[in-house]
Scaffold this motif. Sequence first.
Motif, PDB file in Angstrom:
ATOM      1  N   SER A 110       4.967  38.373  20.884  1.00  0.00           N
ATOM      2  CA  SER A 110       3.719  38.494  21.759  1.00  0.00           C
ATOM      3  C   SER A 110       4.115  39.317  23.074  1.00  0.00           C
ATOM      4  O   SER A 110       5.311  39.727  23.279  1.00  0.00           O
ATOM      5  N   SER A 144       4.594  38.603  26.056  1.00  0.00           N
ATOM      6  CA  SER A 144       5.438  38.167  27.100  1.00  0.00           C
ATOM      7  C   SER A 144       6.820  38.144  26.591  1.00  0.00           C
ATOM      8  O   SER A 144       7.841  37.929  27.533  1.00  0.00           O
ATOM      9  N   GLU A 162       9.666  40.230  28.404  1.00  0.00           N
ATOM     10  CA  GLU A 162       9.885  39.677  29.853  1.00  0.00           C
ATOM     11  C   GLU A 162      11.346  39.757  30.127  1.00  0.00           C
ATOM     12  O   GLU A 162      12.094  39.070  29.419  1.00  0.00           O
ATOM     13  N   ASP A 214      15.666  41.185  27.937  1.00  0.00           N
ATOM     14  CA  ASP A 214      14.327  40.619  27.688  1.00  0.00           C
ATOM     15  C   ASP A 214      14.490  39.413  26.942  1.00  0.00           C
ATOM     16  O   ASP A 214      15.537  39.099  26.217  1.00  0.00           O
ATOM     17  N   ARG A 250      -0.226  41.649  20.920  1.00  0.00           N
ATOM     18  CA  ARG A 250       0.110  41.153  22.366  1.00  0.00           C
ATOM     19  C   ARG A 250      -0.313  39.683  22.735  1.00  0.00           C
ATOM     20  O   ARG A 250       0.415  39.353  23.486  1.00  0.00           O
ATOM     21  N   THR A 285      -1.214  35.642  21.121  1.00  0.00           N
ATOM     22  CA  THR A 285      -0.060  34.595  20.225  1.00  0.00           C
ATOM     23  C   THR A 285      -1.049  33.660  19.328  1.00  0.00           C
ATOM     24  O   THR A 285      -1.659  32.821  19.713  1.00  0.00           O
ATOM     25  N   ASP A 292       6.900  31.790  23.510  1.00  0.00           N
ATOM     26  CA  ASP A 292       6.905  31.556  24.845  1.00  0.00           C
ATOM     27  C   ASP A 292       5.824  31.569  25.634  1.00  0.00           C
ATOM     28  O   ASP A 292       5.676  31.720  26.735  1.00  0.00           O
ATOM     29  N   GLY A 293       4.686  31.052  24.808  1.00  0.00           N
ATOM     30  CA  GLY A 293       3.224  31.283  25.319  1.00  0.00           C
ATOM     31  C   GLY A 293       2.457  30.095  24.609  1.00  0.00           C
ATOM     32  O   GLY A 293       3.012  28.975  24.219  1.00  0.00           O
ATOM     33  N   GLY A 319      11.640  30.647  27.552  1.00  0.00           N
ATOM     34  CA  GLY A 319      11.321  31.540  28.594  1.00  0.00           C
ATOM     35  C   GLY A 319      11.746  30.812  29.906  1.00  0.00           C
ATOM     36  O   GLY A 319      11.972  29.611  30.166  1.00  0.00           O
ATOM     37  N   GLY A 374       9.644  33.042  34.598  1.00  0.00           N
ATOM     38  CA  GLY A 374       8.462  33.882  34.859  1.00  0.00           C
ATOM     39  C   GLY A 374       8.495  34.818  35.897  1.00  0.00           C
ATOM     40  O   GLY A 374       7.689  35.664  36.113  1.00  0.00           O
ATOM     41  N   ASP A 434       6.286  29.598  33.361  1.00  0.00           N
ATOM     42  CA  ASP A 434       5.541  30.346  32.490  1.00  0.00           C
ATOM     43  C   ASP A 434       4.440  29.453  31.772  1.00  0.00           C
ATOM     44  O   ASP A 434       4.458  28.028  32.018  1.00  0.00           O
ATOM     45  N   GLN A 435       3.428  30.220  31.112  1.00  0.00           N
ATOM     46  CA  GLN A 435       2.351  29.484  30.615  1.00  0.00           C
ATOM     47  C   GLN A 435       2.760  28.954  29.224  1.00  0.00           C
ATOM     48  O   GLN A 435       2.309  29.655  28.115  1.00  0.00           O
TER      49      GLN A 435
END
Length: 331
Positions: free
Chosen positions: A105, A107, A110, A121, A178, A180, A208-209, A238, A241, A255-256
Amino acid sequence: MWLDMLLQRLPDFAWPWLLLLLPLPLLMRFWPLRGDDAPALRVPYDPARLQLGAASGPGGAWLRGLLLWLAWACLVIAAARPLELGEPVEPPRQARQMMLAVDLSGSMSEADMQLGGQVVDRLTAAKAVLADFLDRREGDRIGLVVFGQRAYALTPLTADRASVREQLRDSVVGLAGRETALGDAIALSVKRLREQPEGQRVLIVLTDGVNTAGVLEPLKAAELAKSEGVRVYTVAFGGTGGMSLFGVQLAGGEDQVDEDTLTKVAEQTGGRFFRARDTDELAGIYAELDRLEPVKSMGPAVRPRIERYPVPLAFALGLGVFALAWRGLRA
């Protein structure tokens, strides 16, 4: 001791009972002669001349008889199929049938990870750790699923870890969308594992999401995994953030990551949940997964059998041709 060494070097035979035919030419000498009215059985050679002591014939007949008898002996030995045991080979046992599900995705782009002293990343850091993990999984059959807005199986279960590594290396952020679709990734991996032997079905999910796409919720997918006997290990990956500016990491919010759902998915299927906030922690997690799902020891040693009948067969043909040639020269 020398006798034991000699016995160890003697060949085995696939059909050793054929060696009973070795004295057949000697026995034919004592075969009762046929009567005048008996049907004739023509033999292309005189059995009496196959005897080692057949020196009463013309000069050189004893040598031709010896050659023919040796040719017969080699032919019988070849027919008995001599076998030689090769060097011991220890075939690796298949330890696990393992699917790797990797989040692609948005994120994952990052840049909040350190790798070799450089800021990279998340996906680049994950690829490096997963490549090292694959190197240690000799004997496993491994498949690769990537997911974003949808889930895709890039590599079926295979013992060719190099192919899995290449597919992982070529994966890029956004390849599957993009968002998840975590639940769909779990369900697709379970579908690939359901036909594999029980007790060997393992799924490792790296994300990571939060599940934001797909048609199946992660907990429903976990129920499916449990019913199919698939152990699911979930890895939340992750940093904090934050953003990177000129190579300097700036602080940011958390992070979410839905740690609660990932924990329930793992526990429901007999697996474990892990949290990694940097590359070192991620490497440690996959080292721990090596311990939890060990590659079994090598299989029992076997010694392959090598056929050696061409050697005595070639000798038989050579001796036969030489005997016939000798007869022509003596004629």
